[in-house]
Design a protein around this motif. Structure first.
Motif, PDB file in Angstrom:
ATOM      1  N   VAL A 139      33.590  34.617  36.022  1.00  0.00           N
ATOM      2  CA  VAL A 139      33.807  35.804  35.191  1.00  0.00           C
ATOM      3  C   VAL A 139      35.173  36.391  35.531  1.00  0.00           C
ATOM      4  O   VAL A 139      35.533  36.512  36.699  1.00  0.00           O
ATOM      5  CB  VAL A 139      32.707  36.852  35.466  1.00  0.00           C
ATOM      6  CG1 VAL A 139      32.992  38.135  34.703  1.00  0.00           C
ATOM      7  CG2 VAL A 139      31.352  36.294  35.097  1.00  0.00           C
ATOM      8  N   GLU A 140      35.951  36.694  34.504  1.00  0.00           N
ATOM      9  CA  GLU A 140      37.270  37.305  34.726  1.00  0.00           C
ATOM     10  C   GLU A 140      37.149  38.805  34.504  1.00  0.00           C
ATOM     11  O   GLU A 140      36.996  39.274  33.386  1.00  0.00           O
ATOM     12  CB  GLU A 140      38.291  36.708  33.757  1.00  0.00           C
ATOM     13  CG  GLU A 140      38.554  35.237  34.017  1.00  0.00           C
ATOM     14  CD  GLU A 140      39.368  34.589  32.921  1.00  0.00           C
ATOM     15  OE1 GLU A 140      39.638  35.253  31.905  1.00  0.00           O
ATOM     16  OE2 GLU A 140      39.728  33.422  33.081  1.00  0.00           O
ATOM     17  N   VAL A 141      37.200  39.545  35.592  1.00  0.00           N
ATOM     18  CA  VAL A 141      37.051  41.001  35.496  1.00  0.00           C
ATOM     19  C   VAL A 141      38.397  41.611  35.128  1.00  0.00           C
ATOM     20  O   VAL A 141      39.397  41.355  35.785  1.00  0.00           O
ATOM     21  CB  VAL A 141      36.569  41.579  36.835  1.00  0.00           C
ATOM     22  CG1 VAL A 141      36.406  43.083  36.724  1.00  0.00           C
ATOM     23  CG2 VAL A 141      35.259  40.926  37.240  1.00  0.00           C
ATOM     24  N   PHE A 142      38.403  42.394  34.076  1.00  0.00           N
ATOM     25  CA  PHE A 142      39.664  43.015  33.635  1.00  0.00           C
ATOM     26  C   PHE A 142      39.361  44.384  33.034  1.00  0.00           C
ATOM     27  O   PHE A 142      38.641  44.480  32.051  1.00  0.00           O
ATOM     28  CB  PHE A 142      40.358  42.116  32.608  1.00  0.00           C
ATOM     29  CG  PHE A 142      41.588  42.718  32.017  1.00  0.00           C
ATOM     30  CD1 PHE A 142      42.633  43.102  32.838  1.00  0.00           C
ATOM     31  CD2 PHE A 142      41.704  42.909  30.658  1.00  0.00           C
ATOM     32  CE1 PHE A 142      43.781  43.665  32.303  1.00  0.00           C
ATOM     33  CE2 PHE A 142      42.839  43.476  30.109  1.00  0.00           C
ATOM     34  CZ  PHE A 142      43.881  43.845  30.926  1.00  0.00           C
ATOM     35  N   HIS A 143      39.912  45.396  33.638  1.00  0.00           N
ATOM     36  CA  HIS A 143      39.751  46.766  33.123  1.00  0.00           C
ATOM     37  C   HIS A 143      41.125  47.404  32.981  1.00  0.00           C
ATOM     38  O   HIS A 143      41.667  47.891  33.961  1.00  0.00           O
ATOM     39  CB  HIS A 143      38.904  47.616  34.073  1.00  0.00           C
ATOM     40  CG  HIS A 143      37.539  47.057  34.326  1.00  0.00           C
ATOM     41  ND1 HIS A 143      36.585  46.953  33.346  1.00  0.00           N
ATOM     42  CD2 HIS A 143      36.977  46.555  35.442  1.00  0.00           C
ATOM     43  CE1 HIS A 143      35.491  46.419  33.854  1.00  0.00           C
ATOM     44  NE2 HIS A 143      35.707  46.159  35.123  1.00  0.00           N
ATOM     45  N   PRO A 144      41.717  47.359  31.783  1.00  0.00           N
ATOM     46  CA  PRO A 144      43.056  47.938  31.633  1.00  0.00           C
ATOM     47  C   PRO A 144      43.050  49.455  31.820  1.00  0.00           C
ATOM     48  O   PRO A 144      42.043  50.090  31.622  1.00  0.00           O
ATOM     49  CB  PRO A 144      43.451  47.551  30.210  1.00  0.00           C
ATOM     50  CG  PRO A 144      42.174  47.332  29.491  1.00  0.00           C
ATOM     51  CD  PRO A 144      41.190  46.838  30.503  1.00  0.00           C
TER      52      PRO A 144
ATOM     53  N   ARG B  60      42.652  57.648  35.328  1.00  0.00           N
ATOM     54  CA  ARG B  60      41.728  56.510  35.202  1.00  0.00           C
ATOM     55  C   ARG B  60      40.384  56.782  35.887  1.00  0.00           C
ATOM     56  O   ARG B  60      39.362  56.262  35.474  1.00  0.00           O
ATOM     57  CB  ARG B  60      42.370  55.246  35.808  1.00  0.00           C
ATOM     58  CG  ARG B  60      41.572  53.978  35.626  1.00  0.00           C
ATOM     59  CD  ARG B  60      41.497  53.617  34.154  1.00  0.00           C
ATOM     60  NE  ARG B  60      40.815  52.360  33.896  1.00  0.00           N
ATOM     61  CZ  ARG B  60      39.504  52.217  33.783  1.00  0.00           C
ATOM     62  NH1 ARG B  60      38.717  53.261  33.920  1.00  0.00           N
ATOM     63  NH2 ARG B  60      38.971  51.045  33.521  1.00  0.00           N
ATOM     64  N   THR B 108      45.371  50.758  26.619  1.00  0.00           N
ATOM     65  CA  THR B 108      44.155  49.932  26.768  1.00  0.00           C
ATOM     66  C   THR B 108      43.894  49.070  25.527  1.00  0.00           C
ATOM     67  O   THR B 108      43.296  48.007  25.642  1.00  0.00           O
ATOM     68  CB  THR B 108      42.902  50.809  27.011  1.00  0.00           C
ATOM     69  OG1 THR B 108      42.779  51.737  25.951  1.00  0.00           O
ATOM     70  CG2 THR B 108      42.983  51.532  28.337  1.00  0.00           C
ATOM     71  N   ASP B 125      50.604  45.831  32.726  1.00  0.00           N
ATOM     72  CA  ASP B 125      49.225  46.151  33.102  1.00  0.00           C
ATOM     73  C   ASP B 125      48.403  44.871  33.264  1.00  0.00           C
ATOM     74  O   ASP B 125      47.538  44.776  34.135  1.00  0.00           O
ATOM     75  CB  ASP B 125      48.610  47.046  32.019  1.00  0.00           C
ATOM     76  CG  ASP B 125      47.349  47.759  32.499  1.00  0.00           C
ATOM     77  OD1 ASP B 125      47.143  47.868  33.719  1.00  0.00           O
ATOM     78  OD2 ASP B 125      46.575  48.209  31.632  1.00  0.00           O
ATOM     79  N   ARG B 131      45.727  41.333  40.109  1.00  0.00           N
ATOM     80  CA  ARG B 131      44.505  40.858  39.439  1.00  0.00           C
ATOM     81  C   ARG B 131      44.171  39.463  39.935  1.00  0.00           C
ATOM     82  O   ARG B 131      45.060  38.670  40.244  1.00  0.00           O
ATOM     83  CB  ARG B 131      44.685  40.887  37.924  1.00  0.00           C
ATOM     84  CG  ARG B 131      44.978  42.295  37.385  1.00  0.00           C
ATOM     85  CD  ARG B 131      44.782  42.374  35.891  1.00  0.00           C
ATOM     86  NE  ARG B 131      45.162  43.667  35.345  1.00  0.00           N
ATOM     87  CZ  ARG B 131      44.388  44.752  35.370  1.00  0.00           C
ATOM     88  NH1 ARG B 131      43.195  44.691  35.902  1.00  0.00           N
ATOM     89  NH2 ARG B 131      44.804  45.893  34.842  1.00  0.00           N
ATOM     90  N   PHE B 133      42.496  36.807  38.525  1.00  0.00           N
ATOM     91  CA  PHE B 133      42.271  35.657  37.650  1.00  0.00           C
ATOM     92  C   PHE B 133      43.605  35.175  37.078  1.00  0.00           C
ATOM     93  O   PHE B 133      44.568  35.941  36.988  1.00  0.00           O
ATOM     94  CB  PHE B 133      41.303  36.022  36.510  1.00  0.00           C
ATOM     95  CG  PHE B 133      41.801  37.143  35.644  1.00  0.00           C
ATOM     96  CD1 PHE B 133      41.561  38.452  35.995  1.00  0.00           C
ATOM     97  CD2 PHE B 133      42.529  36.889  34.502  1.00  0.00           C
ATOM     98  CE1 PHE B 133      42.034  39.502  35.210  1.00  0.00           C
ATOM     99  CE2 PHE B 133      42.998  37.917  33.706  1.00  0.00           C
ATOM    100  CZ  PHE B 133      42.751  39.235  34.070  1.00  0.00           C
ATOM    101  N   ARG B 160      44.713  38.379  25.841  1.00  0.00           N
ATOM    102  CA  ARG B 160      43.789  39.516  25.940  1.00  0.00           C
ATOM    103  C   ARG B 160      42.772  39.514  24.796  1.00  0.00           C
ATOM    104  O   ARG B 160      41.611  39.879  24.986  1.00  0.00           O
ATOM    105  CB  ARG B 160      44.580  40.831  26.010  1.00  0.00           C
ATOM    106  CG  ARG B 160      45.186  41.013  27.405  1.00  0.00           C
ATOM    107  CD  ARG B 160      45.900  42.323  27.582  1.00  0.00           C
ATOM    108  NE  ARG B 160      45.056  43.502  27.336  1.00  0.00           N
ATOM    109  CZ  ARG B 160      45.387  44.722  27.725  1.00  0.00           C
ATOM    110  NH1 ARG B 160      46.509  44.930  28.401  1.00  0.00           N
ATOM    111  NH2 ARG B 160      44.605  45.738  27.470  1.00  0.00           N
ATOM    112  N   TRP B 163      40.240  36.902  25.680  1.00  0.00           N
ATOM    113  CA  TRP B 163      39.345  37.407  26.724  1.00  0.00           C
ATOM    114  C   TRP B 163      38.272  38.301  26.097  1.00  0.00           C
ATOM    115  O   TRP B 163      37.083  38.186  26.416  1.00  0.00           O
ATOM    116  CB  TRP B 163      40.153  38.185  27.777  1.00  0.00           C
ATOM    117  CG  TRP B 163      39.295  38.816  28.818  1.00  0.00           C
ATOM    118  CD1 TRP B 163      38.797  38.210  29.937  1.00  0.00           C
ATOM    119  CD2 TRP B 163      38.799  40.158  28.828  1.00  0.00           C
ATOM    120  NE1 TRP B 163      38.030  39.103  30.643  1.00  0.00           N
ATOM    121  CE2 TRP B 163      38.004  40.302  29.995  1.00  0.00           C
ATOM    122  CE3 TRP B 163      38.949  41.252  27.979  1.00  0.00           C
ATOM    123  CZ2 TRP B 163      37.374  41.498  30.320  1.00  0.00           C
ATOM    124  CZ3 TRP B 163      38.322  42.431  28.300  1.00  0.00           C
ATOM    125  CH2 TRP B 163      37.536  42.548  29.461  1.00  0.00           C
TER     126      TRP B 163
END
Lengths: 144, 183
Positions: A139-144, B60, B108, B125, B131, B133, B160, B163
């Motif tokens: 799982v690729e966790v991504f929270h911009p 955030r 976002t 970002d 990050r 991954f 993105r 994803w």
């Protein structure tokens, strides 16, 4: 309870616990959970040239696995769909007798069957991965 | 004692961020500063990129009531409100640079009408090195930004979107419109 019975029950208990521990380890080693916590990478100081083929029937998996394997130090020189069709279990073909690299690659992918492949020197590959439908990408966790 | 680096990366007093978030903000801003230097852009735009990076996640970790109050948004998912909330807070204290405010407001989701500041923030970002991954792929894209800004921006928008689809997330109108401007 007689002494022989106690010894027999004790022995059965040891066998049951051992089987449980071994079974849990085998299950964990083959599950995506293992891959999540695992930081296995390519053998230090070796260039391991890998081809990733998608035999899972799920679109995009070869590309995702390519990103993961590059992050773990494998030199993925090509990726695409497996022209030979789908399979269930992920298979690694080892062309150049690199069992440690193949085993590490299998760990990164959360488990795979490893076989000796026919000579592939003309393409300069060490290993080919055929991703089966059992492969579960991280799982690729991504929270911009 | 406060070093030059510390003041350069000083968050506003109203920021609500965890230590980990602060580290992310510093990495994003450092990436933007690096690109701006390599691209030799004008000082005003360089400052805009820096400030957008430094302020984009300032709220955030704020709680939902504050985010909804500042963003005037009662319906959107709370995860996407911090940009609009920070932009609103900045406007209320006198920030007028449209490119900075739009970059933060939409970071976002993306926005089809962005100036380069918004596009740079959107890339930074995603491409910042913290990050976990696609580490090698993202590092390569980050390295390519000064040479091919619009090409990398297109690739980041694409990745993105992919994803979002893969994870079963919804696609927002602005994100789709942005893709249609670069595809």
């Amino acid at each position: 309870m007689t002494r022989p019975r106690l010894i027999l029950m004790g022995g059965l208990l040891v066998v049951a616990v051992t089987a449980g521990v071994v079974g849990a380890r085998v299950w964990y080693a083959r599950s995506p959970m293992a891959a999540l916590g695992d930081t296995t990478s390519a053998p230090q100081g070796q260039r391991v040239k890998v081809e990733v083929l998608n035999a899972s029937g799920v679109s995009g998996l070869a590309r995702r696995a390519t990103f993961l394997l590059r992050d773990r130090g494998f030199d993925v020189v090509g990726w695409g769909n497996d022209p030979r069709g789908s399979r269930d279990e992920t298979l690694i073909l080892d062309y150049t007798d690199k069992p440690e690299a193949a085993e590490r690659l299998a760990r990164v992918l959360g488990g795979a069957q490893v076989e000796r492949g026919k000579d592939s020197l003309d393409r300069g590959l060490d290993l080919t991965v055929k991703l089966g439908s059992g492969y579960r990408p991280l799982v690729e966790v991504f929270h911009p | 004692m406060t070093s030059r680096h510390d003041t350069h990366m000083q968050l506003p007093q109203w920021a609500i961020v965890s230590p980990k978030r602060r580290e992310h903000i510093v990495r994003v801003t450092t990436l933007l500063d690096g690109w701006a230097a390599l691209m030799a852009i004008e000082p005003a735009e360089r400052a805009a990129w820096h400030d957008a990076g430094l302020w984009h996640d300032a709220l955030r970790d704020a709680d939902e009531p504050l985010l909804r109050k500042l963003s005037l948004d009662e319906r959107s998912p709370v995860e996407i409100l911090h940009g609009a909330a920070a932009a609103a807070r900045l406007e209320s204290i006198g920030e007028t640079r449209r490119d900075v405010l739009d970059a933060i407001r939409w970071h976002t989701l993306g926005n089809p009408d962005w100036a380069r500041t918004g596009q740079a923030l959107f890339m930074a970002d995603f491409l910042e090195p913290g990050r976990k991954f696609m580490v090698a792929e993202r590092a390569w894209l980050a390295h390519m930004v000064p040479d091919d800004f619009s090409g990398v921006f297109r690739q980041v928008v694409k990745v993105r979107l992919e994803w979002s689809l893969r994870e079963g997330k919804g696609l927002h109108r602005e994100t789709v419109a942005m893709w249609n401007t670069v595809r």
